[in-house]
Scaffold this motif. Sequence first.
Motif, PDB file in Angstrom:
ATOM      1  N   ILE A 111       0.900  -1.249  -0.201  1.00 17.65           N
ATOM      2  CA  ILE A 111      -0.467   0.325  -0.217  1.00 17.65           C
ATOM      3  C   ILE A 111       1.587   1.100  -0.062  1.00 17.65           C
ATOM      4  O   ILE A 111       1.831   1.851   0.920  1.00 17.65           O
ATOM      5  CB  ILE A 111      -1.214  -0.160   1.517  1.00 17.65           C
ATOM      6  N   ILE A 122      -7.668  -1.985   6.706  1.00 15.95           N
ATOM      7  CA  ILE A 122      -8.802  -0.951   5.599  1.00 15.95           C
ATOM      8  C   ILE A 122      -8.379   0.659   5.584  1.00 15.95           C
ATOM      9  O   ILE A 122      -8.035   1.653   7.111  1.00 15.95           O
ATOM     10  CB  ILE A 122      -9.990  -0.751   5.788  1.00 15.95           C
ATOM     11  N   ARG A 125      -6.184   5.480   0.932  1.00 18.29           N
ATOM     12  CA  ARG A 125      -4.860   6.028   0.080  1.00 18.29           C
ATOM     13  C   ARG A 125      -5.084   6.812  -1.245  1.00 18.29           C
ATOM     14  O   ARG A 125      -6.451   6.645  -1.800  1.00 18.29           O
ATOM     15  CB  ARG A 125      -4.348   4.783  -0.624  1.00 18.29           C
ATOM     16  N   GLN A 134      -8.869   6.058  -2.550  1.00 21.76           N
ATOM     17  CA  GLN A 134      -9.718   4.854  -2.511  1.00 21.76           C
ATOM     18  C   GLN A 134      -9.015   4.107  -1.385  1.00 21.76           C
ATOM     19  O   GLN A 134      -8.484   4.462  -0.462  1.00 21.76           O
ATOM     20  CB  GLN A 134      -8.077   4.152  -3.580  1.00 21.76           C
ATOM     21  N   THR A 135     -10.445   3.106  -1.013  1.00 22.34           N
ATOM     22  CA  THR A 135     -10.234   2.353   0.306  1.00 22.34           C
ATOM     23  C   THR A 135      -9.966   0.740   0.036  1.00 22.34           C
ATOM     24  O   THR A 135     -11.106   0.679  -0.817  1.00 22.34           O
ATOM     25  CB  THR A 135     -11.920   2.848   1.126  1.00 22.34           C
ATOM     26  N   ILE A 136      -9.770   1.131   0.552  1.00 25.74           N
ATOM     27  CA  ILE A 136      -8.992  -0.828   0.243  1.00 25.74           C
ATOM     28  C   ILE A 136      -8.680  -1.545   1.629  1.00 25.74           C
ATOM     29  O   ILE A 136      -8.754  -1.796   2.566  1.00 25.74           O
ATOM     30  CB  ILE A 136      -7.763  -1.046  -0.327  1.00 25.74           C
ATOM     31  N   GLU A 137      -9.063  -2.941   1.102  1.00 26.42           N
ATOM     32  CA  GLU A 137      -9.034  -3.987   2.251  1.00 26.42           C
ATOM     33  C   GLU A 137      -7.926  -5.061   2.231  1.00 26.42           C
ATOM     34  O   GLU A 137      -7.665  -5.057   0.950  1.00 26.42           O
ATOM     35  CB  GLU A 137     -10.294  -4.372   2.570  1.00 26.42           C
ATOM     36  N   ILE A 138      -7.604  -5.366   3.067  1.00 26.69           N
ATOM     37  CA  ILE A 138      -6.261  -5.925   2.762  1.00 26.69           C
ATOM     38  C   ILE A 138      -6.708  -7.450   3.957  1.00 26.69           C
ATOM     39  O   ILE A 138      -6.632  -7.242   4.989  1.00 26.69           O
ATOM     40  CB  ILE A 138      -4.698  -6.164   2.639  1.00 26.69           C
TER      41      ILE A 138
ATOM     42  N   GLN B 127       5.977   0.503  -7.711  1.00 24.33           N
ATOM     43  CA  GLN B 127       6.151   0.345  -6.920  1.00 24.33           C
ATOM     44  C   GLN B 127       6.769  -0.551  -7.581  1.00 24.33           C
ATOM     45  O   GLN B 127       7.245  -1.947  -7.612  1.00 24.33           O
ATOM     46  CB  GLN B 127       5.199  -0.420  -6.602  1.00 24.33           C
ATOM     47  N   PHE B 215      -4.117  -8.881  -4.051  1.00 26.26           N
ATOM     48  CA  PHE B 215      -3.351  -8.616  -2.867  1.00 26.26           C
ATOM     49  C   PHE B 215      -5.126  -7.882  -1.898  1.00 26.26           C
ATOM     50  O   PHE B 215      -5.758  -7.624  -0.842  1.00 26.26           O
ATOM     51  CB  PHE B 215      -2.592  -8.335  -2.471  1.00 26.26           C
ATOM     52  N   PHE B 216      -5.525  -7.071  -2.386  1.00 22.21           N
ATOM     53  CA  PHE B 216      -6.414  -6.138  -2.328  1.00 22.21           C
ATOM     54  C   PHE B 216      -7.768  -6.526  -2.391  1.00 22.21           C
ATOM     55  O   PHE B 216      -7.716  -6.507  -4.004  1.00 22.21           O
ATOM     56  CB  PHE B 216      -6.155  -4.295  -1.979  1.00 22.21           C
ATOM     57  N   LYS B 217      -8.354  -5.757  -1.595  1.00 18.45           N
ATOM     58  CA  LYS B 217      -9.802  -5.589  -2.154  1.00 18.45           C
ATOM     59  C   LYS B 217     -10.541  -3.677  -2.231  1.00 18.45           C
ATOM     60  O   LYS B 217      -9.976  -2.976  -0.940  1.00 18.45           O
ATOM     61  CB  LYS B 217     -11.405  -6.219  -1.754  1.00 18.45           C
ATOM     62  N   VAL B 218     -10.533  -3.428  -2.943  1.00 17.08           N
ATOM     63  CA  VAL B 218     -11.217  -2.327  -3.673  1.00 17.08           C
ATOM     64  C   VAL B 218     -12.607  -1.767  -3.297  1.00 17.08           C
ATOM     65  O   VAL B 218     -13.349  -2.541  -3.594  1.00 17.08           O
ATOM     66  CB  VAL B 218     -11.183  -1.365  -4.865  1.00 17.08           C
ATOM     67  N   ILE B 219     -13.141  -1.117  -2.042  1.00 19.58           N
ATOM     68  CA  ILE B 219     -14.332  -1.101  -0.992  1.00 19.58           C
ATOM     69  C   ILE B 219     -14.890   0.070  -1.655  1.00 19.58           C
ATOM     70  O   ILE B 219     -15.910  -0.130  -1.843  1.00 19.58           O
ATOM     71  CB  ILE B 219     -14.042  -0.942   0.161  1.00 19.58           C
ATOM     72  N   SER B 220     -14.352   1.420  -2.140  1.00 17.54           N
ATOM     73  CA  SER B 220     -14.347   2.336  -2.350  1.00 17.54           C
ATOM     74  C   SER B 220     -13.556   2.613  -3.460  1.00 17.54           C
ATOM     75  O   SER B 220     -12.461   3.104  -3.083  1.00 17.54           O
ATOM     76  CB  SER B 220     -15.425   2.949  -1.273  1.00 17.54           C
ATOM     77  N   VAL B 221     -14.133   3.979  -4.385  1.00 15.66           N
ATOM     78  CA  VAL B 221     -13.279   5.208  -4.658  1.00 15.66           C
ATOM     79  C   VAL B 221     -14.333   6.729  -4.620  1.00 15.66           C
ATOM     80  O   VAL B 221     -15.550   6.914  -5.476  1.00 15.66           O
ATOM     81  CB  VAL B 221     -13.319   4.934  -6.375  1.00 15.66           C
TER      82      VAL B 221
END
Lengths: 312, 250
Positions: A111, A122, A125, A134-138, B127, B215-221
């Motif tokens: 991230i 959560i 970024r 963006q809200t992301i979950e690992i 990255q 690896f990641f789930k995008v919950i929202s933008v």
Amino acid sequence: MRVLVVAEHNDGAINPSTSKTLSCVAELTSLGSDLLVMGNNSALAEQAARFQNVDSVLYMGNEIFEHQIAAVMSPVIAKIAQDYDCVLCPSTTFGRDLMPRIAAALNVGQITDIMNVVAPRIFKRPIYAGNAIQTIEIQDNVKIAATVRLASYKEVETNNQATIKNVELPEIELPSHTRFLRIESEATERPDLQVASVVVSGGRAFGSSENFELLYSLADKLGAAVGASRAAVDAGYVPNDMQVGQTGKIISPDLYIAFGISGAIQHLAGIKDAGTIVAVNKDADAPIFEIADFGIVADLFEFIPEFLAKLG
Amino acid sequence: MEKILVCLKRVVDYNVKIRIKPDETDVVTEGVKMSINPFDEIALEEALRIKESGQANEVIIVSVGPEDCQQQLRTGLAMGADRAILVEHSENTEPLTVAKLLHQIVQQEQPELILLGKQAIDDDCNQTGQMLAELCSYSQATYASKLSVGSNSLEVTREVDQGLETLEIDLPAIVTVDLRLNDPRYVKLPDIMKAKKKSLDVINPNDLKISMDPFFKVISVTAPPPRESGIKLSDAGELFDALKAKGLVD
Ligand SMILES: Cc1cc2nc3c(=O)[nH]c(=O)nc-3n(C[C@H](O)[C@H](O)[C@H](O)COP(=O)(O)OP(=O)(O)OC[C@H]3O[C@@H](n4cnc5c(N)ncnc54)[C@H](O)[C@@H]3O)c2cc1C
Ligand SMILES: Nc1ncnc2c1ncn2[C@@H]1O[C@H](COP(=O)(O)O)[C@@H](O)[C@H]1O
């Protein structure tokens, strides 16, 4: 959650970026973190031990870490990170150079630029130069590898007395393919752009490096750091480390004053977290006025001397 | 050297003012102008200059993404790349996955130098190059603003927060480029015609045996909190008073 923070240091001092990264730790866990200092100067470990949110300082003193070469550090950090749930670096050129190598060595995604921890897995970024969030979950059980966006966090207090543990260099083969030759930086007495509370900034409108002197005198009067637009850096008026924006430094001073900067989205990406934004531009339609708290339509070469006079 | 590999990402053009989808799942990309990521164009320009100076024989470009990436690869071929590879995948791909796919391409092609942009202006991840360097166990120099090729090494000047750092790195090497490295050339019409004849291989990621699971789930933008527009003041005196009232100057 066990958190490992990798310290950044320059010229024998822990960089303030490390302190800001430690303040993100408090959003992740109440347990504090271990702060890994890789360098060739034990005074760094003592300085590191004073930061809040540090449980132990892990000091790995070795001359091979003198110049903090990412390819040399990453295999060592990946090994140490086995015992942690999360590894953090500041999102500076140092951290951004290093962290992806650590993440790849650990075989986990990374991230970049945590701006907020919504829940321990959560994160928020910025993407598209900060024009979207963006809200992301690992997933659970996956190690978190992340860099922390400095403009979103304050420095921590330095009244701690963490234990210092000397850590041996693990027995792994380290690469020799990279040699440090030199660093050119202009010596300045002014505050560091990334932590300054006041920043004055200049754009293409200055027209020459000599004309930037006017801005430096204002900066010295205000105790401010000096920034610049990409156009001013490209034109050679100021060095690259002064660039503010999407591809320069992202800053969050209490007061930002932009002179002769039009306000391209890439520049605005670097200043959106400023407390108060002031823009001085001779074009009343310059886009920077759309986000400025105070806008003045004026010629900067007339305005700055008048403002200096007011400051006394 | 024999080969330089340049990685090109297709992104929303940097001049587009992006919009967020009403369901907050992503930004709108349909019907929006797409381009080569500006840093990648600089990477390609540098590769072409190295080849033109006689220090390399072939420039290969590669992209990971949907079929439409062929447009950007054709532009890269028109700029002067010799051939192109598309690893075709319709979804957004995370940097580590892209790096793993690129690692497979690197193993097949064995380039001595791999050039990437320092960051993609859509995800702003910064990255992929470093991850690829770790996977290949190669040297890396990120944020390059100057590059000179030696017989078995490179001297690279990097734009870092403290100023300009210069490293010497052995080949094979990975370099990610910054904006001040060069000014990319414009493509001319005859070059676009010529580029149509150059080879563009399409590869299925399944053939590279790399897991595409994210690896990641995008919950929202979502949109960032707006800054309220402020007020216009008339002169230095008014600004001084306004800042003093807020306790920002004394
Ligand atoms: C991928 C990418 C990344 C980028 N990253 C960055 C970044 O990190 N940071 C950044 O800054 N830019 C960045 N840019 C560049 C950005 O798009 C703009 O080109 C740049 O910010 C313009 O700089 P400027 O405002 O100084 O110049 P200009 O846009 O030329 O504006 C000059 C302004 O000065 C005003 N002016 C002229 N004379 C006077 C005077 N005497 N008094 C008062 N006002 C005057 C004019 O009205 C004008 O508004 C990036 C671009 C790209 C493509
Ligand atoms: N899907 C992709 N296809 C080709 N190159 C890519 C892709 N994603 C990233 N890259 C390369 O990696 C650089 C950094 O991207 P990022 O890590 O996403 O910021 C870009 O400038 C490209 O050179």
